[in-house]
Design a protein around this motif. Structure first.
Motif, mmCIF file in Angstrom:
data_model
loop_
_atom_site.group_PDB
_atom_site.id
_atom_site.type_symbol
_atom_site.label_atom_id
_atom_site.label_comp_id
_atom_site.label_asym_id
_atom_site.label_seq_id
_atom_site.Cartn_x
_atom_site.Cartn_y
_atom_site.Cartn_z
ATOM 1 N N ASN A 13 0.838 -1.189 0.000
ATOM 2 C CA ASN A 13 0.000 0.000 0.000
ATOM 3 C C ASN A 13 0.874 1.240 0.000
ATOM 4 O OD1 ASN A 13 -2.111 -1.712 0.070
ATOM 5 N ND2 ASN A 13 -2.824 -1.166 2.117
ATOM 6 N N GLY A 14 0.444 2.261 -0.694
ATOM 7 C CA GLY A 14 1.212 3.486 -0.770
ATOM 8 C C GLY A 14 0.730 4.346 -1.919
ATOM 9 N N ILE A 15 1.590 5.281 -2.330
ATOM 10 C CA ILE A 15 1.257 6.229 -3.391
ATOM 11 C C ILE A 15 2.022 5.842 -4.650
ATOM 12 C CG2 ILE A 15 1.318 8.648 -4.085
ATOM 13 C CD1 ILE A 15 1.219 9.350 -1.105
ATOM 14 N N TYR A 16 1.336 5.811 -5.783
ATOM 15 C CA TYR A 16 1.934 5.397 -7.042
ATOM 16 C C TYR A 16 1.614 6.435 -8.132
ATOM 17 C CZ TYR A 16 2.700 0.972 -4.708
ATOM 18 O OH TYR A 16 3.116 0.009 -3.836
ATOM 19 N N LYS A 17 2.503 6.523 -9.102
ATOM 20 C CA LYS A 17 2.359 7.466 -10.207
ATOM 21 C C LYS A 17 1.998 6.681 -11.467
ATOM 22 C CE LYS A 17 5.245 10.739 -10.164
ATOM 23 N NZ LYS A 17 4.336 11.816 -9.710
ATOM 24 N N VAL A 18 0.913 7.079 -12.105
ATOM 25 C CA VAL A 18 0.461 6.456 -13.348
ATOM 26 C C VAL A 18 0.811 7.402 -14.490
ATOM 27 C CG1 VAL A 18 -1.498 5.532 -14.632
ATOM 28 C CG2 VAL A 18 -1.422 5.317 -12.133
ATOM 29 N N VAL A 19 1.547 6.880 -15.490
ATOM 30 C CA VAL A 19 2.023 7.701 -16.608
ATOM 31 C C VAL A 19 1.534 7.063 -17.901
ATOM 32 C CG1 VAL A 19 4.030 8.603 -17.829
ATOM 33 C CG2 VAL A 19 4.061 8.428 -15.334
ATOM 34 N N LEU A 20 0.842 7.859 -18.708
ATOM 35 C CA LEU A 20 0.411 7.426 -20.031
ATOM 36 C C LEU A 20 1.112 8.297 -21.057
ATOM 37 C CD1 LEU A 20 -1.389 5.720 -21.878
ATOM 38 C CD2 LEU A 20 -3.165 7.451 -21.604
ATOM 39 N N GLN A 21 1.922 7.701 -21.914
ATOM 40 C CA GLN A 21 2.705 8.461 -22.886
ATOM 41 C C GLN A 21 2.520 7.865 -24.273
ATOM 42 O OE1 GLN A 21 6.838 8.739 -21.964
ATOM 43 N NE2 GLN A 21 7.329 10.035 -23.704
ATOM 44 N N THR A 22 2.072 8.698 -25.191
ATOM 45 C CA THR A 22 1.939 8.320 -26.591
ATOM 46 C C THR A 22 2.849 9.228 -27.410
ATOM 47 O OG1 THR A 22 0.165 9.885 -27.094
ATOM 48 C CG2 THR A 22 -0.477 7.757 -26.127
ATOM 49 N N PRO A 23 3.039 8.970 -28.674
ATOM 50 C CA PRO A 23 3.896 9.849 -29.476
ATOM 51 C C PRO A 23 3.437 11.302 -29.484
ATOM 52 C CG PRO A 23 3.547 7.787 -30.621
ATOM 53 C CD PRO A 23 2.639 7.775 -29.434
ATOM 54 N N GLN A 24 2.161 11.556 -29.187
ATOM 55 C CA GLN A 24 1.664 12.922 -29.238
ATOM 56 C C GLN A 24 1.365 13.513 -27.866
ATOM 57 O OE1 GLN A 24 0.080 10.397 -31.041
ATOM 58 N NE2 GLN A 24 1.355 10.812 -32.847
ATOM 59 N N HIS A 25 1.133 12.690 -26.864
ATOM 60 C CA HIS A 25 0.633 13.199 -25.589
ATOM 61 C C HIS A 25 1.339 12.506 -24.420
ATOM 62 C CE1 HIS A 25 -2.550 15.170 -27.827
ATOM 63 N NE2 HIS A 25 -2.895 14.000 -28.360
ATOM 64 N N LEU A 26 1.312 13.208 -23.286
ATOM 65 C CA LEU A 26 1.760 12.632 -22.013
ATOM 66 C C LEU A 26 0.824 13.097 -20.918
ATOM 67 C CD1 LEU A 26 5.119 11.988 -20.468
ATOM 68 C CD2 LEU A 26 3.613 13.525 -19.220
ATOM 69 N N TRP A 27 0.421 12.148 -20.060
ATOM 70 C CA TRP A 27 -0.418 12.485 -18.916
ATOM 71 C C TRP A 27 0.066 11.676 -17.718
ATOM 72 C CZ3 TRP A 27 -3.313 9.620 -15.588
ATOM 73 C CH2 TRP A 27 -4.209 10.315 -14.767
ATOM 74 N N GLN A 28 0.028 12.304 -16.537
ATOM 75 C CA GLN A 28 0.425 11.585 -15.333
ATOM 76 C C GLN A 28 -0.369 12.075 -14.142
ATOM 77 O OE1 GLN A 28 4.533 12.232 -14.518
ATOM 78 N NE2 GLN A 28 4.347 14.433 -14.256
ATOM 79 N N ASP A 29 -0.592 11.175 -13.190
ATOM 80 C CA ASP A 29 -1.280 11.534 -11.955
ATOM 81 C C ASP A 29 -0.914 10.488 -10.910
ATOM 82 O OD1 ASP A 29 -2.762 12.897 -10.177
ATOM 83 O OD2 ASP A 29 -4.668 12.724 -11.233
ATOM 84 N N THR A 30 -1.293 10.749 -9.679
ATOM 85 C CA THR A 30 -0.997 9.806 -8.595
ATOM 86 C C THR A 30 -2.263 9.111 -8.137
ATOM 87 O OG1 THR A 30 -1.233 11.570 -6.964
ATOM 88 C CG2 THR A 30 0.991 11.084 -7.748
ATOM 89 N N VAL A 31 -2.080 7.900 -7.628
ATOM 90 C CA VAL A 31 -3.174 7.143 -7.074
ATOM 91 C C VAL A 31 -2.701 6.507 -5.770
ATOM 92 C CG1 VAL A 31 -2.576 5.088 -8.402
ATOM 93 C CG2 VAL A 31 -4.872 5.313 -7.456
ATOM 94 N N ILE A 32 -3.559 6.516 -4.772
ATOM 95 C CA ILE A 32 -3.248 5.881 -3.496
ATOM 96 C C ILE A 32 -3.808 4.467 -3.517
ATOM 97 C CG2 ILE A 32 -3.621 5.919 -0.999
ATOM 98 C CD1 ILE A 32 -3.858 8.954 -1.204
ATOM 99 N N VAL A 33 -2.939 3.498 -3.267
ATOM 100 C CA VAL A 33 -3.363 2.102 -3.195
ATOM 101 C C VAL A 33 -3.517 1.733 -1.726
ATOM 102 C CG1 VAL A 33 -2.747 -0.274 -3.705
ATOM 103 C CG2 VAL A 33 -2.255 1.530 -5.368
ATOM 104 N N ASN A 34 -4.733 1.335 -1.356
ATOM 105 C CA ASN A 34 -5.028 0.998 0.037
ATOM 106 C C ASN A 34 -6.034 -0.137 0.043
ATOM 107 O OD1 ASN A 34 -5.522 0.835 2.720
ATOM 108 N ND2 ASN A 34 -6.240 2.945 2.983
#
Length: 893
Positions: free
Chosen positions: A869-890
């Motif tokens: 359990n903890g905090i994790y970073k989710v990263v989605l990267q395509t040739p045109q775009h990048l997005w990232q955010d955090t999610v808490i797993v509990n």
């Protein structure tokens, strides 16, 4: 004055000896064979000019003379004589024959050489026993035959205060060969295996015998008594093989045996007894192994009448194999009498005991002089068992309270049950360099037939391979003992079979680490050094285990588990910290039932402010330095709890009366759990009681307080600007802040330095900082801000991503957040897979997951079950775009 006179006397004496030698050689005569078939004492047999020459200016060879017998000449020794040296033959023939007309002694003060085709022999038949004394070397490329029959022999005696060597590829037929030098300082270096194998009886009285050839020499194989290494004798085996008493039960060691490259076999292969040590006079029996192998079919023990005699042992390399005979021994396989003059020194090599003693439970298999003698152990391994050890065999060793014993390894055939335990009824504690338990094998702390010794302390002081101190692939039976790590270099507990320690004491200032999960059932004591753990290799205190609180010099660096199995109020200490910062936790919990619950605590050296949780009206800020996670097992019996958090100088506590404990509510908001600090700078704070349990705890400042905690970062930004990246950040306050660094990564794992800026140190006003990355990567650049205090404490900001194209807005949405190990994604991006989607923990480590399915912009991600359990970073990267955010797993309710 005495020393000076004595030194002058030695100088004068050496000159006198040198003058005598020069004088002796100056008057020495060289004799050549003149006629064949002549007697030694006949002048007509010799020439002083050359072979076959009629001129003899002397008489016949006597003391100090040199003798040459040429090709085709035979000379008969018919008297006793002394000469300086003899050479027989010139490469094709030549004979020196010792007659049986009387009992004769031939003394050679120098060396004997028998060339190819030549011979020196005794061929009598009148019950004579002749003698050949050789002070120097024997070089034989022809034949030396001194055995006619049992009653007609010529014995060779190596004597005098000079070294001797035997070389050449000739043949031998010998009776008795004796080494009678004036002391063990003078040697007989045997480089001819044919010489050794030609000996009927070898007698060593004084000197150093060196088996210096590649052959096998079985010493006195037909002797009716055991072989004895006398007090003034050293046997040295640098190569080849030497078998002592191959058909007897014993070899008596009264002098010294040195194995430094060859192989030595002791006694008969039945292994009824082996090597027996015994002191005669002032000489202490000595055994040294530095290379090669020593194979003792029985054991190394003391003579039956010499139980209190000292024995000195040294091993720096090589191997020793004990009790490997077909019968085995009833005495101790390895025993050094524990008396003051005994010594045990080991820095390398391996001693393997193949079978335990057949002498019964009172006979110890491995015992050294650890109380009264001298022990110096810096390396080497004692191996109990091998592939030939009988299943069910139980080995014992004598414990030593103060002396350190070598590395212990319990091993054998994979299917064999083999056990090592302490010798019968002993209650003494002991110290080892390391302990290795192989698969299917057992180490039992209990003394054989004696449960009164169950509470021993086993102190492990080193490692067997530079890393591992305790390695368990088998079974470790703890009883009520204590395991203590107390080395001077880092140590590791590892293996494939999880051990349980009754008591565990961390006492190594160099630190230790876990390479396997470790359970402690009774007492954890952190006294010296840091114990490094991880989410996989974790330290777990079981339900009945208590722990001290640790200190700034001794704590668990990483996660730690405490188990509660009681409905009574229970307090558990977590002596934990992270990366040089000791930050302990005390948790007091109340449960509605006695169902077992685990609490896994960890220190996260990241800003809790960066989690962007909302604040209640009573709190204004949370720690920028760190937060704490306590992952509670999902058991619905929690009633209430209080928590005590320790803090230090880098936590920025300057207004302790307004310090509070904050905890998350499970939905991205902080709850005020109250409390008041004990002091500014370093101290502790205990929360008020709370009745729900989530994941995160941290230090907080009340709305009326002034705690900086420690640097309040308002913002950290990074954006593209004219093919550069502008980096800026602002602080609302600073406490003991030394400098800032911006680091860059292209993979969220490896970071490099972009810039270094000096911080304000202490400030209560808003300060702005700015710098540039003039050489950004053409791919996505990830930036983080590193803040370092004067005491070395470090904290990091969230990561910012910069690319030279515009990111898409609202590309993806995570829900719920917090989530369990199943994460749901809602996205307008129809094309993504494992190559474009990545998940990282807060240390930048990539996390494994399964992309179960996705359709119409809706996807399911299943994290692996071992993810903490903890905090994790989710990263989605395509040739045109990048997005990232955090999610808490509990996974907890």
């Amino acid at each position: 004055m005495y020393t000076e006179l004595n030194s002058n006397l030695k100088v004068k004496l050496s000159w006198l000896i040198a003058f005598a030698m020069i004088t002796n050689f100056a008057f020495a005569t060289t004799y050549y064979s003149r006629t064949t078939g002549g007697n030694w004492n006949s002048n007509s047999t010799w020439s002083t000019i050359s072979f076959g020459n009629s001129t003899n200016t002397g008489t016949y060879p006597q003391a100090g003379d040199l003798v040459y017998i040429g090709n085709g000449y035979t000379v008969y020794l018919n008297i006793s004589s002394t000469v300086s040296g003899i050479t027989v033959g010139q490469g094709t023939s030549g004979i020196l024959e010792i007659l049986d007309a009387g009992t004769f002694t031939l003394t050679i003060a120098g060396s004997l050489t028998v060339n190819n085709g030549a011979k020196i022999w005794y061929n009598g038949n009148n019950s004579r026993m002749q003698k050949l004394f050789v002070s120097g070397d024997i070089t034989n490329n022809g034949t030396i035959d001194f055995f006619s029959d049992a009653n007609d022999v010529c014995n060779i005696i190596f004597n005098s205060s000079i070294n001797s060597m035997v070389t050449g590829n000739g043949t031998y037929n010998l009776n008795t060969v004796s080494l009678v030098k004036t002391s063990s300082s003078y040697l007989l270096d045997v480089q001819s295996n044919a010489f050794e194998n030609g000996i009927k009886t070898l007698v060593l009285t004084d000197g150093r015998f060196i088996h210096n050839n590649t052959g096998l020499y079985s010493v006195n194989p037909t002797a009716s008594t055991y072989f004895q290494i006398d007090p003034d004798v050293i046997i040295d085996v640098p190569q080849g093989s030497l078998a002592l008493s191959p058909n007897q039960n014993h070899v008596y060691l009264q002098g010294s045996l040195i194995v430094d490259g060859g192989t030595v076999y002791i006694a008969s292969s039945a292994g009824n007894n082996g090597m027996r040590t015994e002191q005669i006079g002032s000489t202490i029996p000595y055994l040294e192994v530095s290379a090669g192998s020593l194979i003792v079919y029985g054991g190394i023990s003391y003579a039956s009448s010499a139980g209190s005699d000292p024995f000195s042992f040294k091993m720096t390399g090589g191997t020793i194999l004990l009790n490997c005979g077909s019968n085995g021994t009833s005495v101790e396989p390895f025993f050094i009498p524990d008396v003051s003059a005994s010594s045990f020194e080991m820095s390398g090599g391996t001693i393997t005991i193949q079978s335990s003693s057949y002498g019964g439970p009172s006979t110890t298999d491995f015992s050294i002089c650890g109380v009264n003698g001298t022990v110096n152990t810096t390396g080497g391994t004692i191996q109990f068992g091998n592939s030939l050890t009988t299943s069910g065999d139980i080995f014992t060793f004598k414990p030593c309270v103060n002396a350190v014993q070598p590395n212990f390894k319990v091993t054998g055939d994979p299917g064999a049950s083999i056990t090592l335990c302490v010798t019968q009824t002993s209650t003494l504690s002991f110290r080892l360099l390391s302990l290795y338990i192989d698969a299917g094998k057992t180490f039992d702390i209990r003394s054989l037939n004696g449960s009164s010794g169950d509470s021993k302390t086993m102190t492990i002081t080193s490692t067997y391979d530079g890393t591992n101190a305790f390695y368990n692939d088998g079974t470790f039976i703890q009883r009520t003992s204590t395991v203590m790590l107390s080395g001077t270099l880092p140590q590791k507990i590892s293996g494939s079979n999880q051990p349980t320690f009754f008591n565990f004491t961390m006492n190594n200032m160099s630190g230790a680490s876990l390479g396997i999960r470790l359970d402690v059932s009774n007492q954890l004591s952190m006294t010296k050094g840091v114990l490094n753990t991880s989410s996989t290799y974790i330290l777990s205190c079981l339900a009945n285990c208590t722990s001290n609180i640790g200190s700034s010099t001794s704590y668990v660096n990483g996660p730690m588990i405490n188990t509660v199995a009681s409905s009574s109020s229970t307090t558990k200490n977590f002596p934990i910290g992270k990366s040089g910062a000791y930050r302990s936790i005390i948790l007091t919990v109340q449960h509605s039932s006695s169902s077992s619950v685990t609490y896994e605590a960890n220190v996260i050296n990241s800003s809790s402010q960066a989690l962007n949780y909302s604040f209640p009206s009573t709190l204004s800020k949370v720690s920028m330095a760190r937060y704490y996670t306590i992952n509670r097992q999902n058991v619905s019996n929690f009633t209430n709890a209080t928590i005590t958090l320790a803090y230090g100088a880098d936590d920025g506590v300057t207004d302790y009366t307004n310090l509070r404990v904050a905890r998350d509510n499970g939905s991205s908001a902080w709850l005020n759990s109250g409390g008041v600090g004990t002091a500014n700078g370093s101290g502790a704070i205990t929360s008020s009681s709370f009745t729900s349990f989530n994941l995160i705890f941290t230090l907080a400042n009340s709305t009326t307080g002034t705690n900086p905690l420690p640097v309040e970062l308002i913002d950290f930004g990074a954006k593209a600007e004219n093919k550069k990246v502008m980096l800026n950040w602002s602080t609302a306050s600073e406490k003991n802040s030394d400098y800032f660094e911006v680091e860059k990564s292209i993979d969220l794992i490896n970071y490099t330095l972009v810039c270094h800026l000096k911080a304000a140190g202490n400030s209560t006003i808003i300060l702005n900082y700015e710098s540039y990355d003039n050489y950004p990567s053409p791919q996505t650049n990830y930036y983080r801000l590193k803040q370092v205090d004067f005491d070395g404490a470090i904290s990091y900001s969230d990561v910012r991503a910069v690319e030279l194209y515009e990111p898409a807005d609202n590309l993806i949405k995570i829900f719920p957040n917090p989530a369990t190990t199943t994460i749901h994604l809602n996205t307008s991006q129809e094309n993504f897979d494992l190559n474009t989607l990545h998940i990282y923990d807060m240390n930048g480590k990539k996390i494994d997951f399964n992309l179960i399915d996705f359709s119409n912009g809706f996807a399911h991600i299943q994290l692996n079950s071992h993810v903490s359990n903890g905090i994790y970073k989710v990263v989605l990267q395509t040739p045109q775009h990048l997005w990232q955010d955090t999610v808490i797993v509990n996974a907890e309710n």
